[in-house]
Design an enzyme around this catalytic site. Structure first.
Site, PDB file in Angstrom:
ATOM      1  N   CYS A   2      10.844 -36.954   0.445  1.00 40.91           N
ATOM      2  CA  CYS A   2      12.226 -37.399   0.586  1.00 40.91           C
ATOM      3  C   CYS A   2      12.180 -38.813   1.152  1.00 40.91           C
ATOM      4  O   CYS A   2      11.152 -39.238   1.686  1.00 40.91           O
ATOM      5  CB  CYS A   2      12.982 -36.508   1.554  1.00 40.91           C
ATOM      6  SG  CYS A   2      13.030 -34.794   1.010  1.00 40.91           S
ATOM      7  N   ARG A  27      11.487 -41.591  -4.095  1.00 45.92           N
ATOM      8  CA  ARG A  27      10.810 -40.553  -3.323  1.00 45.92           C
ATOM      9  C   ARG A  27      11.429 -39.169  -3.541  1.00 45.92           C
ATOM     10  O   ARG A  27      10.856 -38.158  -3.132  1.00 45.92           O
ATOM     11  CB  ARG A  27      10.873 -40.894  -1.825  1.00 45.92           C
ATOM     12  CG  ARG A  27      10.246 -42.230  -1.488  1.00 45.92           C
ATOM     13  CD  ARG A  27      10.389 -42.506  -0.019  1.00 45.92           C
ATOM     14  NE  ARG A  27       9.623 -41.554   0.762  1.00 45.92           N
ATOM     15  CZ  ARG A  27       8.348 -41.683   1.092  1.00 45.92           C
ATOM     16  NH1 ARG A  27       7.687 -42.755   0.715  1.00 45.92           N
ATOM     17  NH2 ARG A  27       7.731 -40.778   1.801  1.00 45.92           N
ATOM     18  N   TRP A  75      14.182 -34.545  -2.209  1.00 50.68           N
ATOM     19  CA  TRP A  75      13.425 -33.811  -3.229  1.00 50.68           C
ATOM     20  C   TRP A  75      13.360 -32.390  -2.699  1.00 50.68           C
ATOM     21  O   TRP A  75      12.731 -32.129  -1.677  1.00 50.68           O
ATOM     22  CB  TRP A  75      12.020 -34.394  -3.387  1.00 50.68           C
ATOM     23  CG  TRP A  75      11.265 -33.797  -4.529  1.00 50.68           C
ATOM     24  CD1 TRP A  75      11.389 -34.094  -5.854  1.00 50.68           C
ATOM     25  CD2 TRP A  75      10.249 -32.782  -4.447  1.00 50.68           C
ATOM     26  NE1 TRP A  75      10.529 -33.327  -6.592  1.00 50.68           N
ATOM     27  CE2 TRP A  75       9.822 -32.520  -5.760  1.00 50.68           C
ATOM     28  CE3 TRP A  75       9.670 -32.073  -3.403  1.00 50.68           C
ATOM     29  CZ2 TRP A  75       8.827 -31.577  -6.053  1.00 50.68           C
ATOM     30  CZ3 TRP A  75       8.686 -31.137  -3.690  1.00 50.68           C
ATOM     31  CH2 TRP A  75       8.267 -30.898  -5.003  1.00 50.68           C
ATOM     32  N   ASN A  99      12.097 -35.605   6.511  1.00 50.95           N
ATOM     33  CA  ASN A  99      11.170 -35.628   5.374  1.00 50.95           C
ATOM     34  C   ASN A  99       9.958 -34.816   5.784  1.00 50.95           C
ATOM     35  O   ASN A  99       9.369 -35.081   6.831  1.00 50.95           O
ATOM     36  CB  ASN A  99      10.761 -37.072   5.067  1.00 50.95           C
ATOM     37  CG  ASN A  99       9.649 -37.153   4.022  1.00 50.95           C
ATOM     38  OD1 ASN A  99       9.549 -36.288   3.166  1.00 50.95           O
ATOM     39  ND2 ASN A  99       8.833 -38.190   4.106  1.00 50.95           N
ATOM     40  N   GLY A 100       9.598 -33.812   4.974  1.00 54.32           N
ATOM     41  CA  GLY A 100       8.423 -32.993   5.304  1.00 54.32           C
ATOM     42  C   GLY A 100       8.766 -31.530   5.209  1.00 54.32           C
ATOM     43  O   GLY A 100       9.763 -31.144   4.587  1.00 54.32           O
ATOM     44  N   GLU A 478      -5.485 -39.062 -18.578  1.00 49.95           N
ATOM     45  CA  GLU A 478      -4.379 -39.863 -18.064  1.00 49.95           C
ATOM     46  C   GLU A 478      -3.290 -40.041 -19.132  1.00 49.95           C
ATOM     47  O   GLU A 478      -2.099 -40.000 -18.832  1.00 49.95           O
ATOM     48  CB  GLU A 478      -4.911 -41.217 -17.562  1.00 49.95           C
ATOM     49  CG  GLU A 478      -3.882 -42.160 -17.003  1.00 49.95           C
ATOM     50  CD  GLU A 478      -3.043 -41.602 -15.850  1.00 49.95           C
ATOM     51  OE1 GLU A 478      -3.320 -40.508 -15.354  1.00 49.95           O
ATOM     52  OE2 GLU A 478      -2.066 -42.280 -15.489  1.00 49.95           O
ATOM     53  N   LYS A 482       0.580 -38.898 -18.546  1.00 51.22           N
ATOM     54  CA  LYS A 482       1.686 -39.868 -18.647  1.00 51.22           C
ATOM     55  C   LYS A 482       2.733 -39.355 -19.619  1.00 51.22           C
ATOM     56  O   LYS A 482       3.919 -39.386 -19.329  1.00 51.22           O
ATOM     57  CB  LYS A 482       1.183 -41.222 -19.174  1.00 51.22           C
ATOM     58  CG  LYS A 482       0.593 -42.227 -18.247  1.00 51.22           C
ATOM     59  CD  LYS A 482       1.404 -42.758 -17.129  1.00 51.22           C
ATOM     60  CE  LYS A 482       1.449 -41.846 -15.957  1.00 51.22           C
ATOM     61  NZ  LYS A 482       0.415 -41.908 -14.986  1.00 51.22           N
ATOM     62  N   GLU A 485       4.729 -36.182 -18.253  1.00 47.62           N
ATOM     63  CA  GLU A 485       5.594 -36.319 -17.081  1.00 47.62           C
ATOM     64  C   GLU A 485       6.873 -37.105 -17.352  1.00 47.62           C
ATOM     65  O   GLU A 485       7.872 -36.886 -16.684  1.00 47.62           O
ATOM     66  CB  GLU A 485       4.845 -36.872 -15.858  1.00 47.62           C
ATOM     67  CG  GLU A 485       4.494 -38.330 -15.890  1.00 47.62           C
ATOM     68  CD  GLU A 485       3.805 -38.800 -14.617  1.00 47.62           C
ATOM     69  OE1 GLU A 485       4.189 -38.386 -13.528  1.00 47.62           O
ATOM     70  OE2 GLU A 485       2.871 -39.623 -14.734  1.00 47.62           O
ATOM     71  N   HIS A 501     -13.141 -24.678 -29.931  1.00 48.34           N
ATOM     72  CA  HIS A 501     -13.442 -23.428 -29.224  1.00 48.34           C
ATOM     73  C   HIS A 501     -12.167 -22.719 -28.800  1.00 48.34           C
ATOM     74  O   HIS A 501     -12.167 -21.975 -27.826  1.00 48.34           O
ATOM     75  CB  HIS A 501     -14.349 -23.718 -28.023  1.00 48.34           C
ATOM     76  CG  HIS A 501     -15.676 -24.261 -28.454  1.00 48.34           C
ATOM     77  ND1 HIS A 501     -16.667 -23.472 -29.002  1.00 48.34           N
ATOM     78  CD2 HIS A 501     -16.157 -25.530 -28.481  1.00 48.34           C
ATOM     79  CE1 HIS A 501     -17.702 -24.230 -29.322  1.00 48.34           C
ATOM     80  NE2 HIS A 501     -17.418 -25.487 -29.022  1.00 48.34           N
ATOM     81  N   LYS A 600       7.787 -39.528  -6.134  1.00 51.23           N
ATOM     82  CA  LYS A 600       6.667 -40.465  -6.163  1.00 51.23           C
ATOM     83  C   LYS A 600       5.507 -40.019  -5.281  1.00 51.23           C
ATOM     84  O   LYS A 600       4.358 -40.055  -5.690  1.00 51.23           O
ATOM     85  CB  LYS A 600       7.160 -41.849  -5.717  1.00 51.23           C
ATOM     86  CG  LYS A 600       6.103 -42.935  -5.766  1.00 51.23           C
ATOM     87  CD  LYS A 600       5.762 -43.301  -7.179  1.00 51.23           C
ATOM     88  CE  LYS A 600       4.661 -44.325  -7.271  1.00 51.23           C
ATOM     89  NZ  LYS A 600       4.103 -44.382  -8.625  1.00 51.23           N
TER      90      LYS A 600
END
Ligand code: M6R
Length: 605
Positions: A2, A27, A75, A99-100, A478, A482, A485, A501, A600
């Site tokens: 957050c 955030r 968030w 935040n946390g 990567e 990308k 997301e 396989h 983020k």
């Protein structure tokens, strides 16, 4: 997870908090709120679900001025996205933002008899009531007691009804920076919110209390003894955190990569060789280790995968890559002869931090590759190699990845030199090749329009696959992350030879396969694997060195990559992978910079 901010001073706090929240929105963007201390000392809450723009709209009607307040962009962790769960929370005389995660919130609810009082489902409101229960008119004393009850990670900004115009803050693990400026006193989750007002700031030390008045910022330890903060200076300016004409931060940050690479590499080159003297990283840790263990999350972990594929064959020592959230609960085979390299853009990812602490408890040497100065991971590592990407605002990491690679390539080169795997000339050539990758990246950025044109083949498909061998496989990881997301297309990266396989069962007509074929050693094998999927109807987009022999009909679209030494192909290739994801997201009309469900920096488990 957050973003929090507090301000007290001569200016209109509503405007400052809303502007700060816009900067901190990356955030978390499930909901946002402010608490304004009005002129009659009454505290007014304005809270809205959705983005900060909704909150701004909701604040329009407020005519009264306020010079002190708190803000939060959320968030969601504890409790859904509702107005009740939106911060700030109020409990009696206390108003706070958090935040946390407070892990023992349930026990606290029982111990402090809070059932029936709570208006929300959040651990943060529980914390507010605990503080209210302990408060006897002396904020410093109450906060010191308060934190002794808490388990978890937190940064709090608090207002006490009977101390109008003052803001208090404290942190453990979750980040917090503070500054006193001509425009007033500020505290926030990160610098982006402070940068329009000052370049001087300090990182709030863990378990220290900050008291903001409009005239000064005071710092106290938990015994309420005042201490002097260690001031720092920001090395970038306001522009760095603006879009500067680009439609999205992600596109701007893709374009910034060549410059960010130069900023990371050039100050550390002495007579053509990598040199970490200014970073105070001794050669001994590179020379004496018997193995390397790389730990990180997400994109940073993918940078580690590339580094592993580069380092192990060159250095001839075991190099392992672990996902930090797994590593922290394992019993890793590391010891005092292990160099643990921790990679993190933010320097605050909770799993990576826990992994770092575990590595230290095993006696390993720890070297972190971090972008944010003053971050917890940077402060707790034995040695730090700062990347110089500047602020990365888009949730999807781009420039942070390429500078992490640049730093890791330099570490690899220095290790090869001090361990005798390279002589001076070979090391110089390696660095020359690294620098040559920069114009190759620039050339790829110029290809953005052709990438934009090809995403029509992707955006209506539910799935996409990325394949490659060796280093190309590491790059694919990567590329797939990308794409998924920010475009929400299900994407998977596969070692090209592994597809048959099982996963090849998913390849049907027109399924997009992004094949990477830059590694000459395995090029023919990759081409065979491409044939296998082509035969099942896949739509092939092939990234390949511009001089590589590619027979007609093997791919539907070919993207030629400038000829760089195979080991450095990641730099131009990743630009194309980033652009594919970017234009797929734009093509689907999605929120490129703030994709759903993400934030983020992941400061909770
Ligand atoms: O700040 P960090 O580098 O520690 O973050 C690690 C990951 O959360 C991050 O790389 C994430 O995977 C990116 N959003 C991906 O683009």
């Amino acid at each position: 997870m957050c973003g929090i901010i507090g301000y007290t001073g001569p200016l209109d706090s509503k405007r400052i908090l809303l502007e700060g929240l816009s900067q901190l929105e990356y955030r978390g963007y499930d909901s946002a709120g402010v608490a304004l201390c009005m002129e009659n000392s009454r505290i007014r809450l304005i809270r809205h679900t959705g983005k900060v723009s909704n909150l701004k709209e909701g604040c329009r009607k407020i005519a009264e001025t306020s010079h002190c307040g708190l803000g939060h962009t959320r968030w969601a962790t504890h409790g859904g996205v509702t107005t009740e769960n939106t911060h700030p929370h109020q409990a009696g005389r206390i108003t706070l933002v958090h935040n946390g995660i407070i892990e023992n919130y349930h026990q606290l609810t029982l111990d402090f008899h809070l059932e029936g009082k709570l208006q929300s489902e959040t651990d943060s409101e529980v914390a507010a009531w605990v503080l209210e229960s302990l408060y006897e008119g002396r904020p410093l004393e109450a906060i010191s007691k308060f934190v002794s009850y808490l388990k978890g990670s937190y940064s709090f900004c608090m207002m006490f009804e009977d101390h109008p115009g003052e803001i208090y803050a404290i942190r453990s693990i979750s980040p917090l920076v503070a500054a006193y400026t001509r425009s007033g006193s500020f505290v926030a989750s990160d610098l982006t919110a402070l940068i329009p007002y000052t370049k001087q700031y300090f990182v709030v030390p863990e378990n220290h209390i900050v008291r903001l008045t409009s005239y000064k910022v005071h710092l106290y330890d938990l015994h309420q003894k005042e201490t002097i903060p260690e001031m720092m200076e920001v090395s970038w300016n306001t522009d760095a955190a603006m879009k500067n004409g680009f439609p999205h931060f992600m596109l701007k940050e893709i374009h910034e990569q060549p410059e960010a690479l130069k900023n990371t590499i050039l100050p550390r080159m002495v007579r053509g060789l990598p040199d970490f003297t200014d970073d105070q990283i001794p050669d001994s840790i590179l020379e004496q280790c018997s193995q390397i263990h790389i730990v990180a999350c997400g994109t940073a972990m993918h940078a580690g995968m590339v580094a592993r594929a580069l380092m192990e064959p060159l250095l001839r020592i075991p190099v392992t890559v672990s996902i930090a959230s797994e590593f922290r609960y394992e019993e890793p085979l590391i010891d005092s002869k292990t160099l643990v390299i921790v990679i993190s853009q933010s320097g605050e990812t909770i799993d990576t931090l826990a992994a770092l602490r575990l590595a230290k408890s095993y006696g390993a040497s720890t070297l972190s590759v971090v972008n944010v100065k003053g971050s917890t991971i940077a402060r707790e590592s034995d040695y730090v190699l700062f990347t110089h990407a500047g602020p990365e605002i888009a949730v999807a990491s781009t420039k942070a990845y390429s500078v992490q690679l640049a730093a890791l390539y330099m570490v690899c080169c220095r290790m090869a030199l001090v361990r005798g795997a390279y002589g001076h000339e070979e090391a110089e050539n390696f660095m020359k090749e690294l620098l040559d990758a920069i114009p190759a990246m620039e050339a790829m950025i110029e290809k953005r329009d052709s990438v934009k044109a090809l995403v029509t083949h992707l955006i209506n498909e539910p799935d996409a696959f990325f394949i490659g061998r060796g280093l190309d496989y590491a790059f694919s990881l990567e590329g797939a992350l990308k794409l998924k997301e920010i475009s929400y297309i299900h994407a998977e990266a596969y070692a090209a030879g592994e597809l048959k396989h099982g996963t090849i069962a998913l390849i049907t007509d027109q399924v997009p396969v992004i094949a990477i074929g830059t590694q000459k050693k395995v090029f023919a094998k990759t081409i065979s694997n491409i044939r296998e999927v082509k035969a099942r109807g896949a739509f092939i987009i092939l990234l390949v060195g511009e001089n590589s022999p590619v027979e007609d009909g093997i791919a539907d679209v070919i993207i030629p990559i400038p000829e760089v030494d195979d080991r450095f192909a990641v730099f131009p290739v990743v630009v194309i992978l980033q652009l594919i994801a970017y234009y797929a997201s734009v093509g689907k009309n999605l929120d490129v910079d703030q994709p759903r469900n993400l934030a983020k920096s992941v400061t909770v488990e």
